[in-house]
Design a protein around this motif. Sequence first.
Motif, PDB file in Angstrom:
ATOM      1  N   ARG A 119      -0.704  -8.908  14.465  1.00  0.00           N
ATOM      2  CA  ARG A 119      -1.669  -8.336  15.387  1.00  0.00           C
ATOM      3  C   ARG A 119      -1.777  -9.137  16.684  1.00  0.00           C
ATOM      4  NH1 ARG A 119      -7.724  -7.241  14.045  1.00  0.00           N
ATOM      5  NH2 ARG A 119      -8.339  -6.378  16.054  1.00  0.00           N
ATOM      6  N   LYS A 166      -9.772  -2.420  15.871  1.00  0.00           N
ATOM      7  CA  LYS A 166      -9.749  -1.364  14.847  1.00  0.00           C
ATOM      8  C   LYS A 166     -11.114  -1.213  14.211  1.00  0.00           C
ATOM      9  CE  LYS A 166      -5.144  -2.342  13.133  1.00  0.00           C
ATOM     10  NZ  LYS A 166      -4.490  -2.833  11.942  1.00  0.00           N
ATOM     11  N   GLU A 168     -13.730  -1.343  11.375  1.00  0.00           N
ATOM     12  CA  GLU A 168     -13.810  -2.423  10.381  1.00  0.00           C
ATOM     13  C   GLU A 168     -13.354  -2.012   8.990  1.00  0.00           C
ATOM     14  OE1 GLU A 168     -14.388  -5.763   9.983  1.00  0.00           O
ATOM     15  OE2 GLU A 168     -13.829  -5.545  12.092  1.00  0.00           O
ATOM     16  N   GLY A 169     -12.507  -2.818   8.424  1.00  0.00           N
ATOM     17  CA  GLY A 169     -12.257  -2.771   6.981  1.00  0.00           C
ATOM     18  C   GLY A 169     -11.761  -1.468   6.395  1.00  0.00           C
ATOM     19  N   LEU A 172      -9.083  -2.232   3.478  1.00  0.00           N
ATOM     20  CA  LEU A 172      -9.276  -3.207   2.413  1.00  0.00           C
ATOM     21  C   LEU A 172     -10.442  -2.906   1.490  1.00  0.00           C
ATOM     22  CD1 LEU A 172      -8.255  -5.885   4.786  1.00  0.00           C
ATOM     23  CD2 LEU A 172      -7.313  -5.809   2.481  1.00  0.00           C
ATOM     24  N   ARG A 173     -11.300  -2.030   1.925  1.00  0.00           N
ATOM     25  CA  ARG A 173     -12.381  -1.631   1.021  1.00  0.00           C
ATOM     26  C   ARG A 173     -11.786  -0.824  -0.120  1.00  0.00           C
ATOM     27  NH1 ARG A 173     -17.218  -4.067   2.392  1.00  0.00           N
ATOM     28  NH2 ARG A 173     -17.549  -3.994   4.627  1.00  0.00           N
ATOM     29  N   PRO A 174     -12.322  -0.963  -1.317  1.00  0.00           N
ATOM     30  CA  PRO A 174     -11.793  -0.177  -2.440  1.00  0.00           C
ATOM     31  C   PRO A 174     -12.063   1.313  -2.260  1.00  0.00           C
ATOM     32  CG  PRO A 174     -13.757  -1.408  -3.100  1.00  0.00           C
ATOM     33  CD  PRO A 174     -13.416  -1.862  -1.714  1.00  0.00           C
TER      34      PRO A 174
ATOM     35  N   GLU B 149      -6.115 -11.337   8.951  1.00  0.00           N
ATOM     36  CA  GLU B 149      -5.675 -11.159  10.328  1.00  0.00           C
ATOM     37  C   GLU B 149      -5.851  -9.702  10.794  1.00  0.00           C
ATOM     38  OE1 GLU B 149      -1.713 -10.690  11.241  1.00  0.00           O
ATOM     39  OE2 GLU B 149      -2.393 -10.526  13.317  1.00  0.00           O
ATOM     40  N   LYS B 151      -8.437  -8.162  10.445  1.00  0.00           N
ATOM     41  CA  LYS B 151      -9.842  -8.031  10.832  1.00  0.00           C
ATOM     42  C   LYS B 151     -10.246  -8.956  11.968  1.00  0.00           C
ATOM     43  CE  LYS B 151     -11.289  -6.820   6.171  1.00  0.00           C
ATOM     44  NZ  LYS B 151     -12.129  -5.666   6.536  1.00  0.00           N
TER      45      LYS B 151
END
Lengths: 174, 365
Positions: A119, A166, A168-169, A172-174, B149, B151
């Motif tokens: 990134r 971006k 948030e999350g 990666l959140r389930p 990274e 985030k």
Amino acid sequence: MGSPLKCDLCSKPATVHLTQIVNNKVHKVDLCEACAQAKGVTDPNGFSLADLLMKASLTNEPTATSATRCEQCGFTQAEFKKHGRFGCPHCYETFAAIVEPMLGTMHKGTTHTGKVPARAVSRKSLHDRLSALEGELDNAIKSERYEDAARYRDEIVQVKQAFAPKAEGESLRP
Amino acid sequence: MTIQSLIETPSELTSSASSSKCAVVLMTRIRLARNLSGRSFPGWADADQRSEILATCREAVGALNPMKRSVNVGVTDLNELQKLILVERHLISRELSGSKSGSGLVINRDQTVSVMINEEDHLRIQVLRAGFQLKKAWNAINDFDSALEEKLDYAFSPRWGYLTACPTNLGTGMRASAMMHLPALVISGQMEKIVRAVNQLGMVVRGLFGEGSDASGSIFQISNQTTLGEPEEEIIKRLQSVLQSIIEHELNARQKLLEADPRKLFDKIGRAYGILQHSHVLSSAEAMNLLSLLRLGIDLQIFPEDSRPVIDRLFIEAQPGHVQHAVQHDLEAGERDGMRATRLRDEFARFPAPATPPPSGAKPD
Ligand SMILES: [Zn+2]
Ligand SMILES: [Zn+2]
């Protein structure tokens, strides 16, 4: 027997002696009990000989009169000499002339060859792209190529949108 | 989860025994130093900046999968004893535990991943594994770092790599280390030679519970010195081979001790067992030395292999913070040595007696 070794940091009698070889160069540090404690030599997590060496070499150096100040964070060369730490990431650019020669004695090499964060790098290339487009836009306007200018302007807007962080999350959140 | 329940939860270090295949390495750790771009480093940032950075990092780290069940707190939310326990478990540094406001930590439930926020750098990520598991630890921390990274905007320069507060961490920002149990090298007086040789290879040795070559408990931490100019995998490979050769030296030294005078060695181990069973005052340093001898006894098959986890757990639990925690109130140093002895007498009342060694001396694998 010569006189007892003195502490590199405060010149009291030294009782802690450390040797380190970096890049085939022998470095020695002698410290008194108090400085060894204070520098965390006894702390398994916090001690770095390279760090001590760096500070010793910094204090030995004739004080440069350079009044360079980091434009991002206001850090000065004098502060770096005192703490051996920088003020912000941008300081590396600001103080490149001091850092560069240190790196060779401290590390295996002077340029990074390891992991690259995807990134940060895409941000950098977006940044480069943006400055290029802004240059093109200026040229187009100067030479009255208004259609081109409009196209560059649109592209600039797109690049700037890509910059925005971006949401948030999402992944990666389930 | 709360800090109290984390402390009561079995951890990687106190519950999973280091594999007997490589008993010399107690644990493996890797840490990465990372910073946010465009922000002052923690030592230079003002209070407002620090608390803003802390909040940003706590949220980003806490949202990652491995941290779903974790303690996520500011340093000032913890009392002195709780911080000391985390230091003794190698989860936070003394530096962080001493910091005032604006610093924090996130530690997952099994205590394999810990992140210090606003220590020397904005982020100090650590992955810890019992035993000799450098590659596994690297894969785990590499994935964790890549997810983080997504985030956070890391400070990175193509030329210098990850930008850190101190130039000694520049580049990869990586410190990989192994904690090694080297009693035979200590007994046979070879540690200084080893330290010198290891230094020459660009690695650092330090005693875990004390100074240089006389570290109590014969436990040493070996880590890479340099962070710039080589890829992470290369540093790990070099460290791996240095560790491998230290293991060989330690095993050779044990063999030599057994060949030279097995009775002397077995006597040391037997006496250590006796003291642990019957003493009433034990300092932390003495306890480490005695436990170290018993661990050597397990390696030499004088004690059964399945008693190894007890010793590895006691290496942590015999330290001051843990002893104090067990009694739930403040103790003077003297009382603490008494409590430690009581605790160890209790543990060793249930510990199997040493086997009578064969006259030629047992052979380590
Ligand atoms: Zn001194
Ligand atoms: Zn700066």
